[in-house]
Design a protein around this motif. Structure first.
Motif, short mmCIF file in Angstrom:
data_model
loop_
_atom_site.label_atom_id
_atom_site.label_comp_id
_atom_site.label_asym_id
_atom_site.label_seq_id
_atom_site.Cartn_x
_atom_site.Cartn_y
_atom_site.Cartn_z
N LEU A 2 1.38 -1.06 0.01
CA LEU A 2 0.01 -0.14 0.12
C LEU A 2 0.75 1.43 0.03
CD1 LEU A 2 -3.25 1.34 0.36
CD2 LEU A 2 -2.83 0.82 2.50
N ARG A 3 2.35 1.25 0.26
CA ARG A 3 2.72 1.90 0.62
C ARG A 3 3.83 2.33 -0.60
NH1 ARG A 3 8.91 1.76 3.71
NH2 ARG A 3 9.59 3.70 2.70
N TRP A 4 3.46 1.99 -1.49
CA TRP A 4 4.13 1.99 -2.82
C TRP A 4 3.17 2.73 -3.97
CZ3 TRP A 4 8.65 2.27 -5.10
CH2 TRP A 4 9.46 0.87 -4.20
N THR A 5 1.97 2.19 -3.82
CA THR A 5 0.68 2.59 -4.38
C THR A 5 0.49 4.29 -3.80
OG1 THR A 5 -0.27 0.52 -3.76
CG2 THR A 5 -1.73 2.96 -4.45
N ILE A 6 0.52 4.92 -2.70
CA ILE A 6 0.75 5.77 -2.00
C ILE A 6 1.88 6.64 -2.75
CG2 ILE A 6 1.13 7.60 -0.76
CD1 ILE A 6 -0.51 5.17 1.41
N ILE A 7 3.33 5.68 -2.70
CA ILE A 7 4.23 7.38 -3.45
C ILE A 7 3.66 7.25 -5.27
CG2 ILE A 7 6.19 6.54 -4.36
CD1 ILE A 7 7.12 4.55 -1.35
N PHE A 8 3.47 6.39 -5.95
CA PHE A 8 2.53 6.53 -7.24
C PHE A 8 1.80 7.83 -7.22
CE2 PHE A 8 5.67 2.25 -7.97
CZ PHE A 8 6.09 2.43 -8.81
N ILE A 9 0.97 7.82 -6.25
CA ILE A 9 0.03 8.03 -6.43
C ILE A 9 0.38 9.78 -6.78
CG2 ILE A 9 -2.30 9.45 -5.29
CD1 ILE A 9 -3.00 6.58 -4.76
N ILE A 10 1.04 10.15 -5.50
CA ILE A 10 1.84 11.26 -4.71
C ILE A 10 3.02 11.67 -6.53
CG2 ILE A 10 3.66 12.05 -4.19
CD1 ILE A 10 2.34 11.00 -1.20
N ILE A 11 3.95 10.39 -7.33
CA ILE A 11 4.30 10.88 -8.30
C ILE A 11 3.42 11.58 -9.57
CG2 ILE A 11 6.09 9.89 -9.77
CD1 ILE A 11 7.30 8.01 -7.29
N ALA A 12 2.05 11.10 -9.47
CA ALA A 12 1.44 10.52 -10.73
C ALA A 12 0.87 12.22 -10.74
CB ALA A 12 0.25 9.96 -10.65
N ILE A 13 0.14 13.19 -9.26
CA ILE A 13 0.37 14.17 -8.75
C ILE A 13 1.40 15.31 -8.82
CG2 ILE A 13 -0.55 15.54 -7.25
CD1 ILE A 13 -1.75 12.76 -5.87
N ILE A 14 2.46 14.82 -8.51
CA ILE A 14 3.54 16.01 -8.97
C ILE A 14 3.43 16.56 -11.06
CG2 ILE A 14 5.38 16.17 -8.76
CD1 ILE A 14 5.34 14.96 -6.00
N ALA A 15 3.63 14.88 -11.42
CA ALA A 15 3.81 14.74 -13.07
C ALA A 15 2.51 15.35 -13.07
CB ALA A 15 4.24 13.81 -13.49
N GLY A 16 1.82 15.22 -13.05
CA GLY A 16 0.38 16.54 -14.16
C GLY A 16 0.48 17.93 -13.51
N VAL A 17 0.56 18.34 -12.45
CA VAL A 17 0.66 19.21 -11.84
C VAL A 17 1.94 20.34 -12.83
CG1 VAL A 17 1.03 21.01 -10.09
CG2 VAL A 17 -0.36 19.58 -9.46
N LEU A 18 2.54 19.50 -12.62
CA LEU A 18 3.68 20.31 -13.71
C LEU A 18 3.96 19.88 -15.45
CD1 LEU A 18 7.15 18.68 -11.54
CD2 LEU A 18 5.95 20.95 -11.20
N GLY A 19 2.54 19.27 -15.69
CA GLY A 19 2.61 19.11 -17.21
C GLY A 19 3.01 17.93 -17.83
N PHE A 20 3.34 17.36 -16.66
CA PHE A 20 4.06 15.90 -17.43
C PHE A 20 3.22 14.79 -17.78
CE2 PHE A 20 7.83 17.51 -15.61
CZ PHE A 20 8.54 17.50 -16.91
#
Length: 52
Positions: A2-20
């Motif tokens: 579940l920890r890995w899931t949260i890490i990938f969700i955070i990466i997805a949110i940050i990448a989405g905000v930055l336009g990637f």
């Protein structure tokens, strides 16, 4: 797991905000897959505990 899931969700949110968009989509997809694997293993663990 579940920890890995949260890490990938955070990466997805940050990448989405930055336009990637590609990285955000890939990270969200990986997070979904890991989350479903976690759910299956959790349910199997609960059932094994109930049978015992």
């Amino acid at each position: 797991m579940l920890r890995w899931t949260i890490i990938f969700i955070i990466i997805a949110i940050i990448a989405g905000v930055l336009g990637f968009g590609g990285i955000a989509g890939a990270s969200a997809g990986i997070a979904k897959i890991i989350f479903y694997i976690f759910l299956v293993l959790f349910v199997l663990s609960l059932l094994k505990g109930l049978v015992k």
